[in-house]
Design an enzyme around this catalytic site. Structure first.
Site, mmCIF file in Angstrom:
data_model
loop_
_atom_site.group_PDB
_atom_site.id
_atom_site.type_symbol
_atom_site.label_atom_id
_atom_site.label_comp_id
_atom_site.label_asym_id
_atom_site.label_seq_id
_atom_site.Cartn_x
_atom_site.Cartn_y
_atom_site.Cartn_z
ATOM 1 N N ARG A 96 -33.556 28.425 8.672
ATOM 2 C CA ARG A 96 -34.204 29.483 7.854
ATOM 3 C C ARG A 96 -34.650 28.812 6.698
ATOM 4 O O ARG A 96 -33.914 28.089 5.831
ATOM 5 C CB ARG A 96 -33.327 30.698 7.731
ATOM 6 C CG ARG A 96 -34.302 31.786 6.642
ATOM 7 C CD ARG A 96 -35.321 32.478 7.386
ATOM 8 N NE ARG A 96 -35.733 33.844 6.847
ATOM 9 C CZ ARG A 96 -36.969 34.259 7.329
ATOM 10 N NH1 ARG A 96 -37.797 33.731 8.168
ATOM 11 N NH2 ARG A 96 -37.163 35.720 6.945
ATOM 12 N N THR A 383 -45.572 34.017 13.565
ATOM 13 C CA THR A 383 -44.396 33.479 13.898
ATOM 14 C C THR A 383 -44.717 33.162 15.540
ATOM 15 O O THR A 383 -45.636 33.524 16.131
ATOM 16 C CB THR A 383 -43.134 34.486 13.963
ATOM 17 O OG1 THR A 383 -42.986 34.717 12.455
ATOM 18 C CG2 THR A 383 -42.056 33.860 14.394
ATOM 19 N N GLU A 403 -44.019 32.108 8.507
ATOM 20 C CA GLU A 403 -44.164 33.443 7.894
ATOM 21 C C GLU A 403 -45.723 33.890 8.195
ATOM 22 O O GLU A 403 -46.046 34.171 9.430
ATOM 23 C CB GLU A 403 -43.857 33.665 6.478
ATOM 24 C CG GLU A 403 -44.036 35.039 5.723
ATOM 25 C CD GLU A 403 -43.830 36.173 6.671
ATOM 26 O OE1 GLU A 403 -43.381 36.212 7.341
ATOM 27 O OE2 GLU A 403 -44.699 37.255 6.085
ATOM 28 N N SER A 447 -36.556 38.989 10.752
ATOM 29 C CA SER A 447 -36.394 39.891 11.926
ATOM 30 C C SER A 447 -36.420 38.974 13.152
ATOM 31 O O SER A 447 -36.423 39.779 14.218
ATOM 32 C CB SER A 447 -37.582 40.905 11.952
ATOM 33 O OG SER A 447 -37.540 41.703 10.723
HETATM 34 N N1 GLY Z 1 -41.201 35.687 9.012
HETATM 35 C C1 GLY Z 1 -40.987 36.579 10.265
HETATM 36 C C2 GLY Z 1 -39.505 36.810 10.200
HETATM 37 O O1 GLY Z 1 -38.799 35.982 9.723
HETATM 38 O O2 GLY Z 1 -39.239 38.078 10.653
#
Ligand code: GLY
Length: 568
Positions: A96, A383, A403, A447
């Protein structure tokens, strides 16, 4: 020796620019399988498998190709979550993006969301390259240099622009115009590349080549890192553009400090299956898992119950899950908590908003509702997700992202690389007590829900999708379709979707509304139309070594499923 042979094999031309000959959404066969949203990426992955690479090698190779052909959804300056089944155990890698150390809880406060989207401020420290490197070193057989070869080839030779790429470019044209480096790359001649033309990105090919030569350190503290920092701090705004493109807080020391992390997966036992997912900072595993547990506690399961379980799980996600210490993960995923939450599911849709529960280990009967939960914002189709299985039974479910579709809209000059705007996934505030406020070195709540289902110690299914917070509901709905409503995996992916995230109205695709609106409105549900939700990929083991690879048949232009040895 094996590495040398694979290196030689991968040096041969393997992926060429031509239209989507052989692109199908479902394929069955033996020896390994892959499904992605893009035919070039699927072909690259299956070529790696055919040459003796494993599922992790193929997933990284495909991820790097997606950075070329789906640059608005994923790339080396983005991040992601990877769930890996290997030899009886499930592992996850958190790649991340991360907030710089200078970021505080108030850094995004008061900034209009649309302004934050196109800014240096929203760029997180990229995680993808560190994640690829860690995945290959821990679980792969190829080096990063070898795994990047197919992507270098696609970037150099080009790919054929399809309607989806054209549309995504056109939708971003106004902000791309305002960033000189982005306009130069993605608006050649001032307009989106036409459908059917060949799009080349030689600067990205060279960026990958240099990464292959110097290794991840070239980004995490080296020259590429310095150029990213310079771009974030001083975005190359087109002379005369009036857009307020805020500078970011990232320093080279933030890149040096970045680490991809091995994390324990989430796990729930559901109908004799073990469902594994991604733990915080993603809310994917906990929210899908909690909803499945709630469904298992109910006497019957249909679409009404699917929507209600999702509503409740989102109420808890919003209150408890973020990149903070003390997320009550075990309790959120406990049968006791799910049973208590399931009491709130009645014959009619529950009042909005559903309050969060108390995952405190003390569960008795049906608690009385208390306190309202925050409503989540609408999310876009951003995504991407891919799945790979190899001949040895290793399986990868991999969500990767920058994103927003188009990230922060800022290409690093001379590098062909689009930056992420992942930090817009934080709550902007003020929101006292919100676990998802920004902070120094913090990872924004995601998510993303790459999911692997295991039975008796062996993988049976893997699935995931793009779509912001609708990722959670799409994965959940596919599992409900497959395991509660008796659909095959291709049917489960193709079926029309609805997404209930503790919002007043449930968003639903037009076909879902046509089929189910009247029945569900009679039970108190309120709907808003959403033209398209998600673009999933999955695979299922059908027994005796036969694998079914599955991609979307039509959403986002349809995906590409390939197996190593296809059979009719
Ligand atoms: N950027 C989409 C997510 O991480 O949920």
């Amino acid at each position: 020796m094996i590495r040398l042979i694979l290196a030689a094999a991968l040096a041969a031309p393997s992926v060429q620019a031509h239209p989507d000959v052989g692109k199908v959404p479902v394929q069955e066969g033996y020896g390994g399988a892959v499904a992605t949203v893009d035919h070039d990426a699927s072909k690259a992955a299956v070529a790696v498998l055919r040459r003796g690479g494993n599922a992790v090698d193929a997933a990284v190779a495909a991820g790097a190709v997606l950075g070329v052909t789906e640059p608005y959804s994923a790339g080396a300056a983005g991040g992601g979550f990877m769930v890996i089944y290997k030899r009886g155990k499930v592992h996850t890698i958190d790649g991340r993006e991360t907030a710089p150390r200078a970021m505080t809880a108030t850094s995004l406060e008061g900034i209009p969301f649309e302004e934050a989207v196109t800014s240096g401020l929203s760029a997180g420290v990229p995680g993808a390259v560190a994640q690829w490197d860690l995945a290959l070193r821990r679980f792969g057989t190829l080096s990063l240099k070898q795994a990047l070869k197919p992507a270098i080839e696609v970037a150099e030779k080009g790919f054929v622009v399809d309607q989806t790429f054209h549309n995504q470019t056109a939708a971003n044209a106004a902000r791309f115009k305002d960033i000189a480096s982005t306009a130069k790359l993605y608006l050649p001649g001032g307009a989106p590349p036409p459908v059917g033309s060949v799009f080349r990105n030689p600067e990205l090919a060279e960026t990958y080549r240099q990464l292959a030569k110097h290794g991840p350190g070239w980004l995490y503290g080296g020259r590429l890192g310095a150029e990213i920092v310079a771009t974030v701090k001083n975005p190359p705004v087109t002379p005369g553009a009036t857009r307020n493109v805020r500078p970011g807080l990232m320093e080279l020391s933030d890149l040096r400090a970045y680490r991809a992390l091995m994390r324990e997966p989430t796990r729930v036992d559901y109908k004799g299956l073990q469902v594994y997912g991604m733990a915080p900072p993603s809310s994917g595993g906990s929210t899908v898992g909690e909803a499945l547990n709630i469904l298992e506690a109910l006497p019957k399961v249909g679409l009404h119950e699917y929507l209600e379980a999702s509503r409740l799980a989102f109420a808890d996600r919003n209150k408890y899950v973020g990149d903070v210490p003390g997320v009550p993960l075990e309790e959120l995923l406990s049968d006791g908590f799910a049973k208590e939450r399931s009491c709130l599911v009645g014959e009619r849709a529950m009042p909005h908003p559903a309050p969060p529960g108390e995952p405190d280990g003390s569960y008795s009967g049906c608690p009385s509702p208390a306190g309202a939960a925050p409503e989540v914002t609408t999310e876009g189709p951003e995504t991407t997700h891919l799945v790979v299985a190899d001949r040895w039974g290793t399986v990868v479910a991999y969500n990767l992202t920058i994103e927003s579709t188009g990230g922060n809209g800022i290409v690093v000059p001379g590098r062909g690389l689009l930056l992420n705007n992942e930090l817009t996934d934080f709550t902007f505030g003020p929101a006292p007590g919100d676990p998802n406020l920004p902070g120094p070195g913090k990872r924004p709540r995601s998510s993303m829900a790459p999911t692997i289902v295991v039975k008796d110690g062996r993988p049976v299914l893997a699935v995931g999708t793009p779509g912001g917070s609708t990722i959670i509901t799409t994965v959940l709905q596919i599992l409900v379709n497959r395991y509660e409503l008796g659909m095959s995996l291709p049917e489960a992916l193709a079926a029309p979707r609805a997404t209930q995230r503790n919002t007043a109205a449930t968003q639903a695709e037009p076909e879902f509304l046509r089929l189910h609106r009247a029945e569900l409105e009679a039970r108190g549900h309120v709907f808003a139309e959403n033209p398209e939700i998600g673009a999933a990929t999955g695979l299922e083991f059908l027994g005796r070594g036969r694998i079914q690879a599955v991609a979307e048949p039509t959403r986002r232009g349809g995906g590409s499923a390939l197996v190593v040895h296809p059979v009719p």
